[in-house]
Design an enzyme around this catalytic site. Structure first.
Site, short mmCIF file in Angstrom:
data_model
loop_
_atom_site.label_atom_id
_atom_site.label_comp_id
_atom_site.label_asym_id
_atom_site.label_seq_id
_atom_site.Cartn_x
_atom_site.Cartn_y
_atom_site.Cartn_z
N LYS A 97 0.82 -1.21 0.00
CA LYS A 97 0.00 0.00 0.00
C LYS A 97 0.86 1.27 0.00
CE LYS A 97 -3.99 -2.15 -0.03
NZ LYS A 97 -3.66 -3.58 -0.15
C1 PLP Z 1 -9.69 -2.96 -1.58
C2 PLP Z 1 -9.05 -3.60 -0.38
N1 PLP Z 1 -9.74 -3.67 0.76
C3 PLP Z 1 -9.22 -4.21 1.87
C4 PLP Z 1 -7.96 -4.74 1.87
C5 PLP Z 1 -7.48 -5.39 3.13
O1 PLP Z 1 -6.41 -4.74 3.72
P1 PLP Z 1 -5.42 -5.58 4.67
O2 PLP Z 1 -4.58 -6.45 3.80
O3 PLP Z 1 -4.61 -4.51 5.36
O4 PLP Z 1 -6.26 -6.35 5.62
C6 PLP Z 1 -7.19 -4.70 0.69
C7 PLP Z 1 -5.84 -5.22 0.54
O5 PLP Z 1 -5.14 -5.85 1.15
C8 PLP Z 1 -7.76 -4.11 -0.45
O6 PLP Z 1 -7.07 -4.06 -1.60
#
Ligand code: PLP
Length: 389
Positions: free
Chosen positions: A186
């Site tokens: 990210k």
């Molecule tokens: C659109 C979207 N929502 C939620 C997430 C979830 O984030 P995390 O991996 O930090 O739990 C991600 C990616 O990982 C994502 O691309």
């Protein structure tokens, strides 16, 4: 980044000496889990986004889950979710035994199509989760209008959207609760981590409490000089707290957020210019009045003009030493969502069609000029070599 022939990965995090020093200092401090570093990151994040409250957690998924719990999503409720997203956006709805109701995307931005939301609203609908795809904000005006008209909450999945603006507002200050991810790919990272922002003190307090077992306020202090051994369990919560080690990385990353964004914007601009003359490729659109975070640079192949499909294009890029990704395989095409909800590819024609065309190209701050040129040359060469007819 590496030499001319080295493989260019889809993404590499930009970790400097500042992050390393900050982690070392935290390790030496003797306090590793949630503490002063997390508090500092929350304060800095709130100040940066302009959100009144910021709650740090150990993933973007945790932030989404806590947000839905805070707005009291109950079993049997319906929550509107785009099909063009990562499974995290919908799985959190299922954690609460509610139903994710999928909506198709706009063909150009790949964001949830506001025009298709209203027909999916029923008496059970409680919330909408717009996802700002790749860092391009959704049409929040339309979404907020619908939310007002039907008394729905808006939980933004801003995993891609730091730092992004919609009109004069920063993402993080628009919907009821906004959820960010600090996963390694990210725009800023803590390895794993996330943040929820809101203007509502009750939701903020609820998310904070539920992120640490549902135990009473400041429970994380119980092993510190200022803490107390006594605590009360107020609700069966979760174990979603961020560590100070991770927050130490995040504090330094956040300071670089604008610089990182400018580096990605420049890469996007170079890609845009270079691909303008390639008819086999459509570059990402930017609607008026938004500031794109440029987390992703998603091209769409004009398959009608090509003799190969998307998968073969990716294989050719890989052979040229370039890593790519696909954002996303729409939820309705996955076995779980097909089996449980009976979705067919034709139910979401825009997302199904886009899925066959999309490729995410490398876009990250440590990419050098040569890396960007290598990607451009490879894309152009593959397009030319496989021109249809
Ligand atoms: C659109 C979207 N929502 C939620 C997430 C979830 O984030 P995390 O991996 O930090 O739990 C991600 C990616 O990982 C994502 O691309």
């Amino acid at each position: 980044m590496g030499g001319h022939n080295a493989f260019l990965p889809f993404h590499t995090p930009d970790i400097g000496e500042e992050e390393i020093q900050s982690v070392v200092e935290t390790l030496r401090s003797g306090w590793l889990t949630t503490g002063s570093k997390v508090k500092q990151l929350e304060e800095n994040f709130a100040a940066y986004t302009g959100a009144p409250y910021a709650v740090a957690v150990n993933s973007g998924t945790a932030a989404l889950h806590l947000a839905l719990e805070a707005i009291a999503i109950k079993p049997g409720d319906e929550v509107i979710v785009p099909t063009m997203t990562f499974t995290a956006t919908a799985e959190v709805v299922l954690y609460l035994n509610a139903r994710p109701v999928l909506v198709d995307c706009e063909p150009d931005t790949l964001n949830i199509d506001p025009a298709q939301i209203e027909s999916k609203i029923t008496s059970k609908t409680r919330a909408i989760i717009p996802v700002h795809m790749g860092g391009h904000p959704c049409n929040m005006e339309r979404i907020l209008d619908l939310a007002r008209a039907y008394n729905l909450r808006v939980i933004e999945d801003a995993a891609h959207a730091l730092p992004a603006h919609y009109g004069n507002k920063m993402v993080g200050t628009i919907g009821d609760i906004t959820c960010f991810s600090f996963y390694v790919t990210k725009t800023i990272t803590t390895g794993e981590g996330g943040m929820a922002t809101t203007a509502n003190p009750e939701w903020s307090e609820r998310m904070r409490m539920m992120s640490l077992h549902g135990i009473s306020k400041d429970a994380w202090k119980r092993y510190s000089k200022d803490g107390s051994w006594y605590y009360e369990v107020l609700s069966p919560g979760y174990k979603y707290n961020l560590t100070d080690i991770a927050a130490a990385i995040g504090i330094e990353q956040l300071k670089k957020c604008e610089r990182f964004r400018e580096a990605r914007r420049r890469i996007a601009e170079t890609y845009d210019k270079s691909f303008a003359e390639v008819p086999e490729i459509t570059t990402p659109v930017i609607q008026d009045d938004v500031r794109h975070a440029w987390h992703l640079y998603i091209i769409q192949l004009n398959l009608e003009r090509l003799g190969i499909d998307r998968n073969a294009f990716i294989t050719a890029l890989n052979e040229a030493g370039i890593g790519t990704s696909v954002h996303f395989i729409p939820l309705h095409l996955h076995p779980y969502y097909r089996r449980v909800f009976g979705y067919q590819p034709k139910d979401f024609p825009n997302a199904s069609d886009a899925f066959a065309r999309i490729i995410s190209l490398p876009i990250f701050p440590t990419m050098g000029r040569m890396d960007v040129q290598r990607v451009i040359s490879a894309v152009k060469e593959i397009a030319l070599r496989n021109r249809a007819g």
